[in-house]
Scaffold this motif. Sequence first.
Motif, mmCIF file in Angstrom:
data_model
loop_
_atom_site.group_PDB
_atom_site.id
_atom_site.type_symbol
_atom_site.label_atom_id
_atom_site.label_comp_id
_atom_site.label_asym_id
_atom_site.label_seq_id
_atom_site.Cartn_x
_atom_site.Cartn_y
_atom_site.Cartn_z
ATOM 1 N N UNK A 121 0.844 -1.189 0.000
ATOM 2 C CA UNK A 121 0.000 0.000 0.000
ATOM 3 C C UNK A 121 0.881 1.240 0.000
ATOM 4 N N UNK A 122 0.778 2.035 -1.056
ATOM 5 C CA UNK A 122 1.655 3.187 -1.241
ATOM 6 C C UNK A 122 1.038 4.436 -0.629
ATOM 7 N N UNK A 123 1.835 5.125 0.172
ATOM 8 C CA UNK A 123 1.440 6.407 0.738
ATOM 9 C C UNK A 123 2.014 7.558 -0.089
ATOM 10 N N UNK A 124 3.260 7.392 -0.534
ATOM 11 C CA UNK A 124 3.925 8.429 -1.320
ATOM 12 C C UNK A 124 5.106 7.800 -2.053
ATOM 13 N N UNK A 125 5.635 8.521 -3.030
ATOM 14 C CA UNK A 125 6.843 8.057 -3.715
ATOM 15 C C UNK A 125 7.714 9.245 -4.098
ATOM 16 N N UNK A 126 8.980 8.976 -4.387
ATOM 17 C CA UNK A 126 9.884 10.030 -4.839
ATOM 18 C C UNK A 126 10.824 9.471 -5.898
ATOM 19 N N UNK A 127 11.399 10.375 -6.677
ATOM 20 C CA UNK A 127 12.232 10.007 -7.822
ATOM 21 C C UNK A 127 13.644 10.549 -7.640
ATOM 22 N N UNK A 128 14.592 10.155 -8.503
ATOM 23 C CA UNK A 128 15.976 10.610 -8.330
ATOM 24 C C UNK A 128 16.142 12.118 -8.330
ATOM 25 N N UNK A 129 15.287 12.836 -9.060
ATOM 26 C CA UNK A 129 15.406 14.286 -9.110
ATOM 27 C C UNK A 129 16.332 14.744 -10.213
ATOM 28 N N UNK A 130 16.289 16.034 -10.491
ATOM 29 C CA UNK A 130 17.096 16.602 -11.578
ATOM 30 C C UNK A 130 18.575 16.510 -11.232
ATOM 31 N N UNK A 131 19.350 16.090 -12.202
ATOM 32 C CA UNK A 131 20.794 15.949 -12.013
ATOM 33 C C UNK A 131 21.414 17.320 -11.746
ATOM 34 N N UNK A 132 22.210 17.476 -10.695
ATOM 35 C CA UNK A 132 22.798 18.790 -10.399
ATOM 36 C C UNK A 132 23.836 19.198 -11.431
ATOM 37 N N UNK A 133 23.953 20.509 -11.635
ATOM 38 C CA UNK A 133 24.971 21.015 -12.549
ATOM 39 C C UNK A 133 26.327 20.992 -11.860
ATOM 40 N N UNK A 134 27.308 20.439 -12.571
ATOM 41 C CA UNK A 134 28.635 20.284 -11.993
ATOM 42 C C UNK A 134 29.552 21.452 -12.294
ATOM 43 N N UNK A 161 10.194 16.406 -33.701
ATOM 44 C CA UNK A 161 9.082 15.750 -34.399
ATOM 45 C C UNK A 161 7.776 15.757 -33.617
ATOM 46 N N UNK A 162 7.514 16.856 -32.942
ATOM 47 C CA UNK A 162 6.244 17.026 -32.246
ATOM 48 C C UNK A 162 5.234 17.745 -33.150
ATOM 49 N N UNK A 163 3.989 17.778 -32.718
ATOM 50 C CA UNK A 163 2.933 18.375 -33.541
ATOM 51 C C UNK A 163 3.009 19.902 -33.577
ATOM 52 N N UNK A 164 3.479 20.500 -32.476
ATOM 53 C CA UNK A 164 3.536 21.962 -32.444
ATOM 54 C C UNK A 164 4.684 22.443 -31.555
ATOM 55 N N UNK A 165 5.012 23.707 -31.722
ATOM 56 C CA UNK A 165 6.087 24.332 -30.946
ATOM 57 C C UNK A 165 5.595 24.683 -29.553
ATOM 58 N N UNK A 166 6.440 24.431 -28.573
ATOM 59 C CA UNK A 166 6.135 24.792 -27.190
ATOM 60 C C UNK A 166 7.451 24.919 -26.444
ATOM 61 N N UNK A 167 7.480 25.737 -25.426
ATOM 62 C CA UNK A 167 8.713 25.903 -24.668
ATOM 63 C C UNK A 167 8.413 26.304 -23.237
ATOM 64 N N UNK A 168 9.397 26.072 -22.362
ATOM 65 C CA UNK A 168 9.262 26.406 -20.945
ATOM 66 C C UNK A 168 10.657 26.603 -20.364
ATOM 67 N N UNK A 169 10.793 27.613 -19.516
ATOM 68 C CA UNK A 169 12.048 27.822 -18.803
ATOM 69 C C UNK A 169 11.888 27.243 -17.405
ATOM 70 N N UNK A 170 12.585 26.151 -17.152
ATOM 71 C CA UNK A 170 12.468 25.418 -15.899
ATOM 72 C C UNK A 170 13.568 25.847 -14.936
ATOM 73 N N UNK A 171 13.183 26.198 -13.709
ATOM 74 C CA UNK A 171 14.141 26.551 -12.670
ATOM 75 C C UNK A 171 14.108 25.483 -11.581
ATOM 76 N N UNK A 172 15.274 24.914 -11.278
ATOM 77 C CA UNK A 172 15.393 23.850 -10.287
ATOM 78 C C UNK A 172 16.312 24.325 -9.168
ATOM 79 N N UNK A 173 15.829 24.200 -7.940
ATOM 80 C CA UNK A 173 16.621 24.555 -6.749
ATOM 81 C C UNK A 173 17.128 25.999 -6.775
ATOM 82 N N UNK A 174 16.407 26.875 -7.478
ATOM 83 C CA UNK A 174 16.723 28.304 -7.559
ATOM 84 C C UNK A 174 18.111 28.579 -8.129
#
Length: 445
Positions: A158-171, A398-411
């Motif tokens: 029975x799952x209450x929550x889960x977590x993933x590896x997370x975004x790889x940090x910039x070296x 090769x997607x149907x349309x153009x889309x973009x997003x600026x993602x900020x991780x850990x500020x």
Amino acid sequence: MEVDSASVCSRKSFKFEDFKKFENSPRHFTHQYSGIYNARLQALRNRLVENAKIKWADSKVITLSELSERDESSTCIIIGTLYKHQELKPSILQEFSKELQLVAQPSRTNYASFKDILYLEDETLRVKLIGNDINIQDVVTGIVCAVLGHELENGAFAVVDWCFPGCCPKLSILDQSMKDRGKILIISGLDLANACNSQLLSLNLLSEWITGMIGCEEIQKEVSSIVCIIIAGNSVRGSVETYDRKNYFKTKAHDEVIFQEAANAAHKLDNFLNPIAQCCPIILMPGEFDPTCHVLPQQAFHPCILPQCSRFKSFHGVTNPWIGSIESRIVAGSSGQPIMDIMKVAGLAEVSPLTWLERTLFWQHYAPTAPDTVPAYPYSETDPFIITECPDIYFVGNMDKYNTKLLTVNEEQTIRLISIPKFSETQTGVLVDLQDLRTSPVSFS
């Protein structure tokens, strides 16, 4: 006649490094595919243990083999690889029956159903996951994750929550002394095998625009800031060859006519890229339907396929997926297969490809559904699809349309996500400023 030197635009120099992360070394298909899952789990386990201890400090991390030894009501953390059992998923037996024309199998764009079952497995055991706190459609087979919950009497977890590896940090820290890094142009899906007259006109406009043959001085100055062009797959062909069932075996043999069509399309691509390569660097990735290996990672076009372009140092044939450095910016992406397959497995039509592209960063994997539903080499010791370098620019072609997003991780980490549309359908490419990561679509319709 004298040329006004003030009107001459010089293209910015090109600082390029191919990380060669996906280039083939000798491989043997005698290995079992379980090896790649074991390698994936081993590589990401420590990162997951760290994240789990931070998120659920009061719970203990145990293995699946230790689960039966604990009290059923006690909460614990288990780590493994997700496997989603789906009845609608492609099966080799179904493909075999289709080839023999025993049963007509309809092609599916959605493998999800209410009967899907989720499991978590490690090197030895597998446990069924249940619970109202998780959405099975948010994940796919091949994701390595940590799960918080407890075992039930029937052996399920029975799952209450889960977590993933997370975004790889910039070296590394970006060199801020560079004030003008130039721009890159990303296009995909040229599909020259099926190009009509209007599409050929758009391609001619694209070629003349890049080479500076059209446009006013201001436009030519902007074009000269393009340090390279990335072509993200399906340049020769953009769709699968179809066969009618009456002449299936005859057509499936790939007779001389079909070979000639592929050769003609490759020749068109070579002629199209030849003048561009003489004035602007090109990074060419293969796609799902291009004449190269079908399994991921797809290898670069053989030089014999593009004899004119291959003789230029400005022409770079690369793999799919691909990651490298352009003007100190890390650029990574694929020609579309991993994201399109995730969309089929998840079955969430309202979720955009850009959302799945973002999630692969937090799953820390370029192609989690490989080799389950995306063909891949049976790696036994390593999994090259694990994200080990955080990209500044991360795209899917090769997607149907153009889309973009600026993602900020850990500020601190800023990542530009881009969905590149099929040029054959939209006549649109995407310009990316390497200095501030701003993007803008460029249409040639």
